[in-house]
Design an enzyme around this catalytic site. Structure first.
Site, PDB file in Angstrom:
ATOM      1  N   GLU A 162       0.791  -1.476   0.581  1.00  0.00           N
ATOM      2  CA  GLU A 162      -0.246  -0.076   0.127  1.00  0.00           C
ATOM      3  C   GLU A 162       0.792   1.580  -0.075  1.00  0.00           C
ATOM      4  O   GLU A 162       1.093   1.603   1.416  1.00  0.00           O
ATOM      5  CB  GLU A 162      -1.219  -0.232   1.151  1.00  0.00           C
ATOM      6  CG  GLU A 162      -1.733  -1.514   1.270  1.00  0.00           C
ATOM      7  CD  GLU A 162      -2.819  -1.822   2.215  1.00  0.00           C
ATOM      8  OE1 GLU A 162      -3.044  -1.077   3.467  1.00  0.00           O
ATOM      9  OE2 GLU A 162      -3.508  -2.511   2.826  1.00  0.00           O
ATOM     10  N   ASN A 166       2.347  -4.381  -3.240  1.00  0.00           N
ATOM     11  CA  ASN A 166       1.041  -4.927  -3.084  1.00  0.00           C
ATOM     12  C   ASN A 166       0.178  -3.527  -2.637  1.00  0.00           C
ATOM     13  O   ASN A 166       0.526  -2.706  -1.754  1.00  0.00           O
ATOM     14  CB  ASN A 166       0.291  -6.230  -1.872  1.00  0.00           C
ATOM     15  CG  ASN A 166      -0.754  -6.481  -2.436  1.00  0.00           C
ATOM     16  OD1 ASN A 166      -0.978  -6.960  -3.406  1.00  0.00           O
ATOM     17  ND2 ASN A 166      -1.072  -6.705  -0.610  1.00  0.00           N
ATOM     18  N   HIS A 201     -10.550  -5.949  -2.233  1.00  0.00           N
ATOM     19  CA  HIS A 201     -11.422  -6.207  -1.100  1.00  0.00           C
ATOM     20  C   HIS A 201     -12.576  -5.338  -1.684  1.00  0.00           C
ATOM     21  O   HIS A 201     -12.811  -4.162  -2.098  1.00  0.00           O
ATOM     22  CB  HIS A 201     -10.753  -5.218   0.166  1.00  0.00           C
ATOM     23  CG  HIS A 201      -9.926  -5.601   0.797  1.00  0.00           C
ATOM     24  ND1 HIS A 201     -10.239  -7.285   0.704  1.00  0.00           N
ATOM     25  CD2 HIS A 201      -7.981  -5.753   0.731  1.00  0.00           C
ATOM     26  CE1 HIS A 201      -8.943  -7.494   1.324  1.00  0.00           C
ATOM     27  NE2 HIS A 201      -7.807  -7.333   1.394  1.00  0.00           N
ATOM     28  N   GLU A 250      -6.148 -10.550  -1.695  1.00  0.00           N
ATOM     29  CA  GLU A 250      -6.564 -10.591  -0.818  1.00  0.00           C
ATOM     30  C   GLU A 250      -8.427 -10.093  -1.190  1.00  0.00           C
ATOM     31  O   GLU A 250      -8.876  -9.647  -0.926  1.00  0.00           O
ATOM     32  CB  GLU A 250      -5.814  -9.242  -0.022  1.00  0.00           C
ATOM     33  CG  GLU A 250      -5.281  -9.438   0.250  1.00  0.00           C
ATOM     34  CD  GLU A 250      -4.759  -8.306   0.911  1.00  0.00           C
ATOM     35  OE1 GLU A 250      -5.518  -7.390   1.982  1.00  0.00           O
ATOM     36  OE2 GLU A 250      -3.767  -8.136   1.072  1.00  0.00           O
ATOM     37  N   ASP A 287     -11.552 -10.417  -1.387  1.00  0.00           N
ATOM     38  CA  ASP A 287     -13.646 -10.998  -0.892  1.00  0.00           C
ATOM     39  C   ASP A 287     -14.181 -10.049  -0.961  1.00  0.00           C
ATOM     40  O   ASP A 287     -13.989  -9.016  -1.576  1.00  0.00           O
ATOM     41  CB  ASP A 287     -13.214 -10.934   1.158  1.00  0.00           C
ATOM     42  CG  ASP A 287     -12.393  -9.621   1.396  1.00  0.00           C
ATOM     43  OD1 ASP A 287     -12.235  -7.555   0.286  1.00  0.00           O
ATOM     44  OD2 ASP A 287     -12.262  -9.941   2.740  1.00  0.00           O
TER      45      ASP A 287
END
Length: 463
Positions: free
Chosen positions: A174, A215, A251, A279, A281
């Site tokens: 990030e 990432n 996300h 990641e 979801d």
């Protein structure tokens, strides 16, 4: 440099196939006063686990895990369905070095050992981040040289510990703001943007065979933030800085998969780097409904399809596979149900969407579920019976039971199931309210029937 998909053969063999078919077991009957029993293993034809489907396509299907939970049903699914594990928190700086010079590798080691025992790779997460740093680090006053030394020592210590054991590292996590500018952080303020190149270089020196990633979130589609990441990776490649891939966290919110996801993956791949969805979801506003779950399945399928379509997309990792282990409810008020399994380990439509995108079917493996047939009461021409369906280390989202009566018995009435008889064959399926059988749970339905002369125990099929 080795493939991002599997550990080096010299250290661990390539994951063996875990394809399993559940065969019909012979049901045994025991006659007793007033009670007849029959029980056996599920006969449902199970689809291949996700990991087998993914490996057949040369992809990773991974999940983030909590090391202390890797037992029971959670451990069975984590080990059986996925070919890659990412420690959710176990490798972050505040966890491994809570006080300066004092290390705690317990949970991280546990996850790596579990992965090795289950022929899985591990994705290290994460070495350099603005968050979840120990207080002694964030509260200190450091010169640029001191901060550089601290960062180099941390990266070298952690990567060296797991040298040869991890397939990839999220080295820098990030680094960008939403508008594509660099995030103001301890690292950017103290070392400038070149902290990213230094971190990658130090990680490569500690383990030259590990794939090194940057990432970030909200970089799934083509936008200002993902373009900044693209420009950074292009610059690093031109400078000869070791960079092997980019991680798109994903996300996502229900119904909002970026339309440019595949285009974005393709443009990074064209730079000569791998791409991983790291990641995934997909959260929804609670409560969940059938319509929301159907949309979620479509969204999961869209993400999987985009990755499958690009050869340099290494694979997809879900950020926790069960709602009971999801971070979403704690962070996004009123949202949840973001993962492929519900809190009782029952696979959702999203599971089927992942499987079909990987070339399988939407039927989840049933694992170890059994059906027990019993007759509790008989009289001159009739009887009352029941069937109990139980699951252990597995779960069902729907069920159907069938058997053949060999002595002319007929079902006349049923409850908690929909039953029909054609000739000698009886078929019963779940009612609208009791299709779910969680691991460790059971469902029972009952029926009345007629008999004449004898009432032998039938062999029952669950499937």
């Amino acid at each position: 440099m080795r493939s991002s998909l599997h550990p080096r053969p010299a250290r661990r063999p390539r994951p063996r196939s875990r394809t399993r078919s559940r065969l019909v077991a012979l049901f045994t009957g025991v006659a007793a006063v007033g009670v007849l029993l029959a029980a056996g293993t599920t006969a449902r034809a199970a689809d291949a686990p996700l990991r087998d489907l993914a490996e057949a396509r040369g992809k990773v299907i991974g999940t983030a895990v909590t090391g202390s939970k890797l037992t029971g049903t959670y451990g069975d699914l984590a080990g059986g369905q996925f070919n890659s594990l990412t420690p959710g928190n176990a490798m972050k700086w505040e966890t491994v070095e809570p006080s300066r010079g004092s290390y705690d590798w317990g949970e991280a080691d546990r996850i790596v050992a579990f992965a090795q025992a289950h022929d899985q790779q591990v994705r290290g997460h994460t070495l350099v981040w603005h968050s979840q740093n120990p207080g002694w680090l964030t509260d200190g006053s450091w010169t640029a040289d001191q901060l550089s030394t601290l960062l180099q020592d941390h990266i070298t210590t952690e990567v060296t510990r797991y040298k040869g054991e991890l397939a990839a590292w999220d080295v820098v996590n990030e680094p960008f703001n939403e508008d594509g500018t660099y995030r103001t952080s301890l690292w950017y303020q103290g070392l400038g943007s070149d902290y990213i190149a230094r971190a990658l270089t130090w990680a490569h020196a500690a383990d030259p065979d590990a794939k090194l990633y940057i990432n970030d979130y909200n970089v799934e589609g083509v936008n200002a933030k993902s373009t900044a990441l693209y420009d950074l990776v292009k610059s690093l490649k031109e400078r000869g800085v070791p960079i092997d891939g980019v991680g798109l966290q994903a996300h996502l919110i229900l119904g909002l998969v970026p339309s440019t996801l595949q285009q974005n993956i393709e443009r990074f791949a064209a730079l000569g780097v791998d791409v991983a969805v790291t990641e995934l979801d997909i959260r929804m506003q609670l409560p969940s409904t059938d319509a929301k779950l159907a949309q979620q399945a479509a969204d999961y399928r869209a993400v999987m399809n985009a990755c499958v379509a690009v050869s340099r997309c290494a694979g997809v990792t879900v950020w926790g596979f069960t709602d009971s282990d999801s971070w979403i409810p704690d962070v996004f008020d009123g949202y949840g149900a973001a993962t492929p399994y519900d809190a009782n380990y029952v696979p959702k439509p999203a599971y089927g969407a992942i499987a079909t995108a990987l070339g399988g079917t939407s039927t989840p493996p049933t694992g170890d579920c059994t059906a027990a047939y019993s007759v509790a009461n008989e009289w001159n021409t009739g009887f009352t019976g029941q069937v109990t369906i139980s699951c252990s280390g597995a779960a069902l989202s729907s069920w159907k039971v069938s058997w053949d009566y060999g002595a002319g018995q007929r079902i006349t009435q049923a409850w908690n199931a929909t039953c029909a008889q054609s000739g000698t064959t009886v078929t019963c399926s779940n009612a609208s309210y009791n299709g779910t059988v969680p691991s460790g749970g059971s469902v029972t339905f009952g029926f009345n029937g007629t008999w004449s002369g004898s009432n032998p125990v039938p062999a029952v099929t669950l499937g």
